[in-house]
Design a protein around this motif. Structure first.
Motif, PDB file in Angstrom:
ATOM      1  N   ALA A 157     105.074  87.523 -72.107  1.00 30.97           N
ATOM      2  CA  ALA A 157     105.023  86.422 -73.070  1.00 30.97           C
ATOM      3  C   ALA A 157     104.003  85.375 -72.646  1.00 30.97           C
ATOM      4  O   ALA A 157     103.285  84.809 -73.485  1.00 30.97           O
ATOM      5  CB  ALA A 157     106.409  85.786 -73.201  1.00 30.97           C
ATOM      6  N   TYR A 158     103.925  85.112 -71.358  1.00 35.25           N
ATOM      7  CA  TYR A 158     102.926  84.169 -70.830  1.00 35.25           C
ATOM      8  C   TYR A 158     101.522  84.641 -71.203  1.00 35.25           C
ATOM      9  O   TYR A 158     100.682  83.853 -71.686  1.00 35.25           O
ATOM     10  CB  TYR A 158     103.075  84.081 -69.315  1.00 35.25           C
ATOM     11  CG  TYR A 158     102.339  82.957 -68.637  1.00 35.25           C
ATOM     12  CD1 TYR A 158     100.955  82.953 -68.546  1.00 35.25           C
ATOM     13  CD2 TYR A 158     103.026  81.896 -68.062  1.00 35.25           C
ATOM     14  CE1 TYR A 158     100.268  81.926 -67.912  1.00 35.25           C
ATOM     15  CE2 TYR A 158     102.349  80.858 -67.429  1.00 35.25           C
ATOM     16  CZ  TYR A 158     100.978  80.878 -67.361  1.00 35.25           C
ATOM     17  OH  TYR A 158     100.306  79.851 -66.731  1.00 35.25           O
ATOM     18  N   VAL A 159     101.251  85.912 -70.985  1.00 33.56           N
ATOM     19  CA  VAL A 159      99.945  86.488 -71.283  1.00 33.56           C
ATOM     20  C   VAL A 159      99.648  86.396 -72.780  1.00 33.56           C
ATOM     21  O   VAL A 159      98.550  86.002 -73.192  1.00 33.56           O
ATOM     22  CB  VAL A 159      99.876  87.948 -70.804  1.00 33.56           C
ATOM     23  CG1 VAL A 159      98.612  88.635 -71.324  1.00 33.56           C
ATOM     24  CG2 VAL A 159      99.926  88.009 -69.284  1.00 33.56           C
ATOM     25  N   GLU A 160     100.614  86.746 -73.606  1.00 31.15           N
ATOM     26  CA  GLU A 160     100.394  86.744 -75.056  1.00 31.15           C
ATOM     27  C   GLU A 160     100.045  85.362 -75.574  1.00 31.15           C
ATOM     28  O   GLU A 160      99.142  85.215 -76.417  1.00 31.15           O
ATOM     29  CB  GLU A 160     101.636  87.288 -75.761  1.00 31.15           C
ATOM     30  CG  GLU A 160     101.854  88.782 -75.529  1.00 31.15           C
ATOM     31  CD  GLU A 160     103.241  89.246 -75.899  1.00 31.15           C
ATOM     32  OE1 GLU A 160     103.495  90.468 -75.795  1.00 31.15           O
ATOM     33  OE2 GLU A 160     104.091  88.408 -76.262  1.00 31.15           O
ATOM     34  N   GLY A 161     100.736  84.347 -75.092  1.00 33.10           N
ATOM     35  CA  GLY A 161     100.430  82.989 -75.532  1.00 33.10           C
ATOM     36  C   GLY A 161      99.089  82.504 -75.036  1.00 33.10           C
ATOM     37  O   GLY A 161      98.349  81.830 -75.766  1.00 33.10           O
ATOM     38  N   LEU A 162      98.745  82.845 -73.805  1.00 33.98           N
ATOM     39  CA  LEU A 162      97.497  82.364 -73.210  1.00 33.98           C
ATOM     40  C   LEU A 162      96.287  83.050 -73.833  1.00 33.98           C
ATOM     41  O   LEU A 162      95.267  82.406 -74.110  1.00 33.98           O
ATOM     42  CB  LEU A 162      97.526  82.602 -71.701  1.00 33.98           C
ATOM     43  CG  LEU A 162      96.486  81.854 -70.862  1.00 33.98           C
ATOM     44  CD1 LEU A 162      96.648  80.348 -70.984  1.00 33.98           C
ATOM     45  CD2 LEU A 162      96.594  82.269 -69.392  1.00 33.98           C
ATOM     46  N   GLN A 163      96.383  84.354 -74.050  1.00 34.66           N
ATOM     47  CA  GLN A 163      95.240  85.097 -74.579  1.00 34.66           C
ATOM     48  C   GLN A 163      95.106  84.984 -76.088  1.00 34.66           C
ATOM     49  O   GLN A 163      94.002  85.150 -76.626  1.00 34.66           O
ATOM     50  CB  GLN A 163      95.333  86.566 -74.153  1.00 34.66           C
ATOM     51  CG  GLN A 163      95.170  86.742 -72.655  1.00 34.66           C
ATOM     52  CD  GLN A 163      95.065  88.187 -72.205  1.00 34.66           C
ATOM     53  OE1 GLN A 163      94.755  88.458 -71.048  1.00 34.66           O
ATOM     54  NE2 GLN A 163      95.310  89.137 -73.067  1.00 34.66           N
TER      55      GLN A 163
END
Length: 786
Positions: free
Chosen positions: A197-203
């Motif tokens: 989820a962290y990756v999805e929001g950041l990217q």
């Protein structure tokens, strides 16, 4: 629109790979190697001192240095904004000016990849600081993480950054390790869910507007010998893959993470920075990762200085780039010798081209050749003293975890007189994690106001109703403040003791020499590893003094690590873990303690009774779980997934969609949960799997799903978990990932130790799971009922 004279690599309409290959064909060896280098705002010496590189101490570009360092181009700009300590407005200007120089003044005009740190928010002046990740993990809510990093992305893009060195996917099973606070906890499933989820929001949804997320520290960094940072890791291949590599595999395959950072340590003697089987064989071969691998800061140099496997920096550079490490961070130290290494025949030019190809692909995909500029309007919109504060407060209060509440001492009524005591009650930096700007650089200025618990309680209750006494410092032997703290407690209706560890980056050798007398030694954070999990200094003695008064006592841990405090659990009526709650942390804690928010945090890791018990993570194998020490059992003080509420929840029975499934099938488990109390609240329903009679020793149970629900008083909801058989797979004797036939239990409850109901089903056959045919997460659904 392009002309016939436009190079293909500058043609935005051309395919990415064609553009990259065209540019590679035009590059000299020096220009190829330059793409593997990084240049910081200030250069860090081996002794830790700094000197100007691209920027001077006033944030002005040192053009003589810049022209020399950027002559052939460069791969990355290292933390121009955060490392340079400059305002977002100036950061945007500096980044654009340096990018313009690269594009206009170097032969091929290749822009750089500016990167920053952002673990708990952009780590630079004026960046919003959210709770440290161990606290965010306590929400058990991936959507919260995604929403947080969406906001972080907005701030990073505004200053011209396109790459960030987060998140941390290390498994936090040894809380002696100072960086436990940076993790999402002890369970690989939880870590994988939150990190993805962290990756999805950041990217985001488009590489041209997103920030490349960097998964770190690849891999196994959380289980170094002795709980020490950067120390050797001794772990078997099966556990390495199923526990420590699992979150990375998921974040790459499911979330599309664009970058990976190697870990400092060695695994079974092979340093991760020079491990071709890890950085190329598994990462690129098995998982088909196409992004960039960047070095953890100075880890290439450490091949010589720490591991002793390279005789000089050139040998270290050759080892690292051959292993698959593309970019050396944070500054030019080893990789500039690769020109000489190629010319001397120590490494092939094609190896350099392979690494440069990955860096150039990222630059093309990010759209840097078309638009590297910044917009002051975007800066103004993204930053400012109030930017994202309400969301930071929401995260803080949802991370607060109630561990004990004897006789319903909490919540406290608004008309009660309160004593606020302890060394974590009124320290701004004490609310922040190690990778928050104000904690990382306490001597630098930031406009971000950090709300302490004292400030929050005085604002909510009125200054006349709150008495404050520090009592003692976080470390150091002084007890002179005990008398004032006890007096404050005796005059109050309720005493709140705010205790815990200070978080920061490692002590210098000079500071370490005086650690016994220092009042505020970091005992959590990078390099701040400990051999004792009790409260540091004389904080336990302060709590004991407060408990001897007749005033009801609440202990609030404001700390990035779990503390082994069985005495507090036995004697203190109410215990709360506030973690490191960020810039709105004081409000978040007060919201819970005063009853404005029903506590909803759940422990993302097990808390031991004492350090000698370790390990106590819930997913141990049966013999490790069941054996005991002479004077201590194997049960943690508080188990994984545990957390109390001001209301009560009742669970029904588990119902399964089938009692038999094929090895490629799915079983749906449903359970009804009702709020039987008098206050609305959140419950985190957790689903664990257990295999009966496996062919090898397996964890006693493993998390395969969770769902957070909000229920009004008297409301119930039916939660469904679709558990795929491939979620039950593991590595067999031949290291193939297989689903085994046999009986399995699905156990559902409120923590790993509080299973409310279970049901059994059978997998009817054996199946080897194909690499691209694995289901990693259970799908969940909720049907609310009145």
């Amino acid at each position: 629109m392009t002309t016939d004279n436009t190079p293909v690599y500058l043609d935005a309409s051309a395919p990415v790979e064609r553009r990259v290959e065209d540019l590679l064909d035009r590059m000299t060896l020096e220009e190829l190697v330059a793409q593997l280098l990084s240049v910081p705002s200030e250069r860090i010496s081996e002794t830790g001192t700094t000197e100007p590189a691209l920027l001077d101490e006033d944030g002005e570009i040192v053009w003589e240095e810049a022209e020399s360092l950027l002559e052939h181009g460069v791969g990355h700009f290292t933390r121009l904004a955060g490392g340079g300590g400059i305002s977002p407005e100036r950061a945007a200007e500096v980044t654009e000016e340096l990018q313009e120089y690269l594009v206009e003044e170097t032969r091929l005009g290749v822009p750089a990849v500016p990167h920053e740190e952002c673990l708990s928010g952009y780590m630079g002046p004026d960046g919003t600081t959210y709770p440290q990740m161990i606290g965010v993990a306590s929400t058990f809510e991936p959507d919260r993480v995604r929403e947080m990093t969406d906001r972080i992305r907005e701030q990073l893009r505004a200053i011209g950054s396109v790459h960030a060195l987060s998140p941390v996917l290390d498994i936090g099973r040894d809380p002696r390790w100072g960086r436990t606070e940076e993790t999402f906890g002890e369970d690989p499933y939880l870590v994988a869910r939150m990190a993805s989820a962290y990756v999805e929001g950041l990217q985001g949804e488009d590489p041209r507007t997103g920030i490349s997320a960097t998964l770190k520290h690849f891999a196994g960094h959380g289980v170094g010998e002795g709980g020490k940072n950067r120390s050797s890791v001794q772990v078997g291949e099966r556990e390495f893959r199923e526990v420590h590599l699992f979150p990375y595999e998921v974040a790459i395959r499911e979330a599309g993470a664009e970058s990976v950072m190697n870990a400092y340590h060695d695994v079974d003697g092979i340093p991760c920075a020079a491990d071709e089987s890890l950085l190329t064989g598994i990462l690129r071969g098995e998982w088909e990762f196409e992004g960039t691998v960047v070095s953890d800061y100075f880890s290439v140099r450490f091949l010589k200085e720490e591991h002793g496997v390279a005789s000089d920096y050139q040998t270290a550079a050759v080892q690292a780039v051959q292993a698959g490490l593309d970019v050396e961070l944070p500054q030019i130290e080893c990789y500039d010798t690769l020109v000489d290494a190629v010319e001397a025949g120590e490494i092939e030019r094609e190896t350099i081209e392979t690494a440069a190809r990955r860096v150039l692909r990222q630059k093309v995909e990010k759209g840097l050749f078309e638009d590297y500029g910044t917009d002051q309007g975007d800066v103004e919109a993204a930053f400012g003293p109030e930017a994202n504060r309400e969301y930071a407060r929401q995260l803080a209060r949802e991370s607060v975890t109630l561990l004990k509440n004897e006789d319903d001492l909490l919540p406290i009524a608004d008309d009660e007189r309160v004593a606020v005591v302890g060394p974590k009650a009124d320290t701004s930096a004490g609310q922040l994690g190690d990778y928050a700007y104000a904690a990382h650089y306490p001597w630098k200025e930031s406009n971000r106001h950090v709300v302490t618990p004292l400030e929050a309680f005085e604002e909510r209750l009125g200054a006349d109703s709150v008495t404050y006494a520090e009592g003692c410092t976080t470390t150091g032997p002084g007890t002179d403040g005990f008398e004032d703290a006890v007096a404050a407690a005796e005059d109050a209706d309720v005493a709140l003791a705010f205790v815990g560890a200070r978080s920061a980056v490692a002590l210098s050798e000079a500071d370490a020499a005086e650690r016994d007398e220092r009042p505020d030694v970091p005992t959590s954070g990078e390099g701040a590893d400990v051999a004792d999990l009790g409260l540091p200094g004389v904080q336990k003695e302060l709590v004991e003094e407060l408990q001897e008064t007749e005033t009801p006592l609440v202990v609030v841990f404001v700390s990035g690590k779990p503390h082994a405090t069985p005495w507090i659990d036995e004697h203190v009526p109410a215990v709360v873990h506030g973690w490191l709650p960020g810039e709105e942390g004081g409000y978040g804690i007060a919201d819970v303690v005063l009853g404005e928010h029903n506590p909803s945090g759940r422990l993302p890791l097990s808390i031991p009774k004492n350090v000698g018990q370790l390990p106590v993570y819930y997913g141990r194998k049966p013999n490790s779980r069941n054996e005991r020490h002479v004077y201590a059992d194997s049960d943690p003080l508080y188990p994984f997934g545990y957390g109390l509420s001001y209301t009560d929840f009742a669970y029904g029975d588990v119902e399964l969609s089938a009692t038999e499934i094929a090895p490629a099938g799915t079983v749906t488990a449903s359970i009804t949960v009702e709020n039987t109390g008098e206050m609305a609240g959140h419950e985190v329903i957790q689903c664990y799997a257990h295999q009966r009679w496996p062919t090898q020793a397996r964890p006693v149970q493993e998390l395969v799903g969770f769902h957070r629900v909000h229920l009004e008083p008297g409301e119930s909801a039916t939660v469904e978990f679709d558990v795929a058989a491939s979620q039950l797979a593991y590595h067999d004797a031949d290291m193939d990932v297989v689903v085994e036939p046999g009986e399995y239990e699905l156990r559902i409850g409120s923590s790993a130790a509080d299973i409310e109901a279970d049901a059994t089903f059978e997998v009817t056959g054996r199946r080897e799971v194909p690499q691209k045919g694995r289901v990693y997460f259970a799908e969940t659904r909720v049907d609310s009922e009145n």
